[in-house]
Design a protein around this motif. Structure first.
Motif, PDB file in Angstrom:
ATOM      1  N   LEU A 100      81.632  -8.190  60.391  1.00 17.98           N
ATOM      2  CA  LEU A 100      83.002  -8.702  60.325  1.00 17.98           C
ATOM      3  C   LEU A 100      83.633  -8.734  61.710  1.00 17.98           C
ATOM      4  O   LEU A 100      84.342  -9.690  62.069  1.00 17.98           O
ATOM      5  CB  LEU A 100      83.831  -7.844  59.370  1.00 17.98           C
ATOM      6  N   THR A 101      83.374  -7.699  62.502  1.00 18.59           N
ATOM      7  CA  THR A 101      83.907  -7.663  63.867  1.00 18.59           C
ATOM      8  C   THR A 101      83.277  -8.746  64.734  1.00 18.59           C
ATOM      9  O   THR A 101      83.963  -9.454  65.477  1.00 18.59           O
ATOM     10  CB  THR A 101      83.651  -6.283  64.495  1.00 18.59           C
ATOM     11  N   LEU A 102      81.948  -8.895  64.628  1.00 20.58           N
ATOM     12  CA  LEU A 102      81.247  -9.887  65.442  1.00 20.58           C
ATOM     13  C   LEU A 102      81.620 -11.311  65.037  1.00 20.58           C
ATOM     14  O   LEU A 102      81.672 -12.207  65.888  1.00 20.58           O
ATOM     15  CB  LEU A 102      79.735  -9.673  65.325  1.00 20.58           C
ATOM     16  N   ILE A 103      81.907 -11.523  63.765  1.00 22.00           N
ATOM     17  CA  ILE A 103      82.389 -12.833  63.329  1.00 22.00           C
ATOM     18  C   ILE A 103      83.759 -13.119  63.930  1.00 22.00           C
ATOM     19  O   ILE A 103      84.025 -14.225  64.421  1.00 22.00           O
ATOM     20  CB  ILE A 103      82.439 -12.889  61.781  1.00 22.00           C
ATOM     21  N   GLU A 104      84.629 -12.114  63.923  1.00 25.37           N
ATOM     22  CA  GLU A 104      85.966 -12.280  64.486  1.00 25.37           C
ATOM     23  C   GLU A 104      85.908 -12.605  65.972  1.00 25.37           C
ATOM     24  O   GLU A 104      86.713 -13.383  66.498  1.00 25.37           O
ATOM     25  CB  GLU A 104      86.782 -11.004  64.253  1.00 25.37           C
ATOM     26  N   LEU A 105      84.918 -12.028  66.668  1.00 27.63           N
ATOM     27  CA  LEU A 105      84.751 -12.264  68.105  1.00 27.63           C
ATOM     28  C   LEU A 105      83.912 -13.508  68.400  1.00 27.63           C
ATOM     29  O   LEU A 105      83.671 -13.831  69.567  1.00 27.63           O
ATOM     30  CB  LEU A 105      84.093 -11.043  68.753  1.00 27.63           C
ATOM     31  N   ALA A 106      83.447 -14.191  67.349  1.00 25.96           N
ATOM     32  CA  ALA A 106      82.671 -15.432  67.453  1.00 25.96           C
ATOM     33  C   ALA A 106      81.265 -15.229  67.988  1.00 25.96           C
ATOM     34  O   ALA A 106      80.630 -16.186  68.434  1.00 25.96           O
ATOM     35  CB  ALA A 106      83.413 -16.471  68.295  1.00 25.96           C
ATOM     36  N   PHE A 107      80.733 -14.006  67.917  1.00 31.12           N
ATOM     37  CA  PHE A 107      79.350 -13.769  68.281  1.00 31.12           C
ATOM     38  C   PHE A 107      78.400 -14.011  67.104  1.00 31.12           C
ATOM     39  O   PHE A 107      77.190 -14.136  67.299  1.00 31.12           O
ATOM     40  CB  PHE A 107      79.149 -12.340  68.795  1.00 31.12           C
ATOM     41  N   VAL A 108      78.927 -14.039  65.897  1.00 31.21           N
ATOM     42  CA  VAL A 108      78.126 -14.217  64.687  1.00 31.21           C
ATOM     43  C   VAL A 108      78.784 -15.273  63.803  1.00 31.21           C
ATOM     44  O   VAL A 108      80.018 -15.328  63.685  1.00 31.21           O
ATOM     45  CB  VAL A 108      77.987 -12.884  63.915  1.00 31.21           C
ATOM     46  N   GLY A 109      77.952 -16.118  63.181  1.00 27.94           N
ATOM     47  CA  GLY A 109      78.416 -17.088  62.201  1.00 27.94           C
ATOM     48  C   GLY A 109      77.926 -16.703  60.817  1.00 27.94           C
ATOM     49  O   GLY A 109      76.958 -15.949  60.678  1.00 27.94           O
ATOM     50  N   THR A 110      78.558 -17.228  59.775  1.00 30.86           N
ATOM     51  CA  THR A 110      78.154 -16.900  58.411  1.00 30.86           C
ATOM     52  C   THR A 110      78.529 -18.029  57.456  1.00 30.86           C
ATOM     53  O   THR A 110      79.477 -18.783  57.703  1.00 30.86           O
ATOM     54  CB  THR A 110      78.820 -15.592  57.942  1.00 30.86           C
ATOM     55  N   ASP A 111      77.767 -18.114  56.358  1.00 29.32           N
ATOM     56  CA  ASP A 111      78.130 -19.017  55.263  1.00 29.32           C
ATOM     57  C   ASP A 111      78.596 -18.218  54.057  1.00 29.32           C
ATOM     58  O   ASP A 111      78.718 -18.738  52.946  1.00 29.32           O
ATOM     59  CB  ASP A 111      76.952 -19.917  54.895  1.00 29.32           C
ATOM     60  N   GLY A 112      78.850 -16.938  54.277  1.00 31.53           N
ATOM     61  CA  GLY A 112      79.276 -16.059  53.202  1.00 31.53           C
ATOM     62  C   GLY A 112      78.171 -15.182  52.671  1.00 31.53           C
ATOM     63  O   GLY A 112      78.427 -14.115  52.113  1.00 31.53           O
ATOM     64  N   LYS A 113      76.930 -15.605  52.848  1.00 29.96           N
ATOM     65  CA  LYS A 113      75.778 -14.834  52.384  1.00 29.96           C
ATOM     66  C   LYS A 113      74.820 -14.522  53.521  1.00 29.96           C
ATOM     67  O   LYS A 113      74.272 -13.428  53.602  1.00 29.96           O
ATOM     68  CB  LYS A 113      75.043 -15.595  51.282  1.00 29.96           C
ATOM     69  N   HIS A 114      74.615 -15.500  54.384  1.00 33.99           N
ATOM     70  CA  HIS A 114      73.692 -15.337  55.509  1.00 33.99           C
ATOM     71  C   HIS A 114      74.473 -15.256  56.814  1.00 33.99           C
ATOM     72  O   HIS A 114      75.598 -15.762  56.921  1.00 33.99           O
ATOM     73  CB  HIS A 114      72.697 -16.498  55.561  1.00 33.99           C
ATOM     74  N   TYR A 115      73.822 -14.636  57.815  1.00 33.92           N
ATOM     75  CA  TYR A 115      74.480 -14.413  59.101  1.00 33.92           C
ATOM     76  C   TYR A 115      73.531 -14.819  60.219  1.00 33.92           C
ATOM     77  O   TYR A 115      72.311 -14.694  60.096  1.00 33.92           O
ATOM     78  CB  TYR A 115      74.862 -12.935  59.249  1.00 33.92           C
ATOM     79  N   TRP A 116      74.112 -15.309  61.309  1.00 34.48           N
ATOM     80  CA  TRP A 116      73.308 -15.724  62.451  1.00 34.48           C
ATOM     81  C   TRP A 116      74.111 -15.542  63.727  1.00 34.48           C
ATOM     82  O   TRP A 116      75.350 -15.543  63.721  1.00 34.48           O
ATOM     83  CB  TRP A 116      72.865 -17.177  62.304  1.00 34.48           C
ATOM     84  N   LEU A 117      73.383 -15.364  64.830  1.00 30.17           N
ATOM     85  CA  LEU A 117      74.031 -15.257  66.135  1.00 30.17           C
ATOM     86  C   LEU A 117      74.480 -16.636  66.590  1.00 30.17           C
ATOM     87  O   LEU A 117      73.807 -17.636  66.342  1.00 30.17           O
ATOM     88  CB  LEU A 117      73.066 -14.661  67.163  1.00 30.17           C
ATOM     89  N   THR A 118      75.604 -16.692  67.275  1.00 33.42           N
ATOM     90  CA  THR A 118      76.107 -17.948  67.825  1.00 33.42           C
ATOM     91  C   THR A 118      75.722 -18.061  69.300  1.00 33.42           C
ATOM     92  O   THR A 118      75.317 -17.068  69.925  1.00 33.42           O
ATOM     93  CB  THR A 118      77.632 -18.019  67.706  1.00 33.42           C
ATOM     94  N   PRO A 119      75.845 -19.235  69.886  1.00 36.53           N
ATOM     95  CA  PRO A 119      75.534 -19.388  71.312  1.00 36.53           C
ATOM     96  C   PRO A 119      76.363 -18.488  72.225  1.00 36.53           C
ATOM     97  O   PRO A 119      75.969 -18.241  73.365  1.00 36.53           O
ATOM     98  CB  PRO A 119      75.843 -20.863  71.569  1.00 36.53           C
TER      99      PRO A 119
END
Length: 253
Positions: free
Chosen positions: A51-70
């Protein structure tokens, strides 16, 4: 340096980095369960970090899966940009590869592995073709042995003591005493030659890169197809150009 039991050690920060590392090894579209298993952290902890990494835009998600962003690349590029010689080194690598007609690379030592921080491919396609960021056990490649040869004796002994010397090919050295003797001989010779120990199709020759004080800070190599070269031919063809390239990189380190 703070250890995990000291007051200076920030456990939360360390766990966050562990999650990023685990995602980097695992590929795209990981579940929380995947990341939990890879990082050896509880799922509830992983969920909070995500949740923190998504907020900082380091991680993306579709609600079930997660991936690192550029954006994660900023972390790695910060290291490269902090190296005073890195930009010059890439130019030198390109010129060296153009001159010798073979693939060339630059690497540094990171614990048990070498990490590629520069790579220029030749027109010849090699079966194994590492890219920037690739990691290999230091003791089975020429650049790694050059870097290990630069370590103080007690650090080299510690490395050899903790490494599992797995036979990756029929030519891989797995005897610790024999390997130690090879590495110590590199200190005297000033270069390393490794033939088919990581991959049966690849051999290579490497030299150290030093800073202005004479300390080894990186290694540079020429990668070659196995079977077409032996150590003497490789020395005659590539040792002088390699040392000249290393000296040019040293001048800006």
């Amino acid at each position: 340096m703070a250890n995990a039991d000291s007051e200076a050690f920030v456990r939360t920060f360390a766990r966050g980095l562990k999650v990023i590392e685990a995602m980097g090894r695992g590929g795209n579209h990981l579940t929380i369960a995947d990341i939990s298993e890879a990082s050896d952290l509880p799922r509830t902890v992983v969920r909070r970090f995500l949740l923190t990494l998504i907020e900082l835009a380091f991680v993306g998600t579709d609600g079930k899966h997660y991936w690192l962003t550029p954006k994660v690349l900023r972390l790695g590029m910060s290291y490269l940009y902090a190296l005073p010689f890195w930009r010059q080194a890439h130019l030198v690598l390109e010129e060296l590869a153009g001159h010798v007609g073979e693939s060339c690379a630059l690497s540094v030592l990171d614990e048990e592995d070498i990490v590629y921080i520069g790579r220029v491919h030749s027109k010849r396609i090699l079966a194994m073709s590492p890219v920037m960021g690739s990691r290999f056990p230091a003791h089975v490649v020429a650049m790694g042995r050059v870097l290990l040869a630069s370590l103080p004796e007690e650090e080299l002994d510690a490395y050899l003591g903790r490494m599992k010397l797995t036979r990756l090919t029929p030519w891989t050295i797995t005897d610790r005493d024999e390997l130690a003797n090879h590495i110590r001989a590199i200190r005297e010779a000033g270069y390393a030659w490794v033939d088919r120990e990581l991959d049966e199709s690849i051999c290579g020759i490497a030299v150290p890169i030093r800073d202005a004080a004479g300390s080894v800070i990186a290694a540079i190599n020429v990668s070659l197809p196995a079977g077409l070269w032996d150590e003497e031919k490789a020395k005659q063809a590539f040792l002088v150009p390699l040392r000249q390239a290393a000296a040019r990189i040293r001048s800006v380190s």
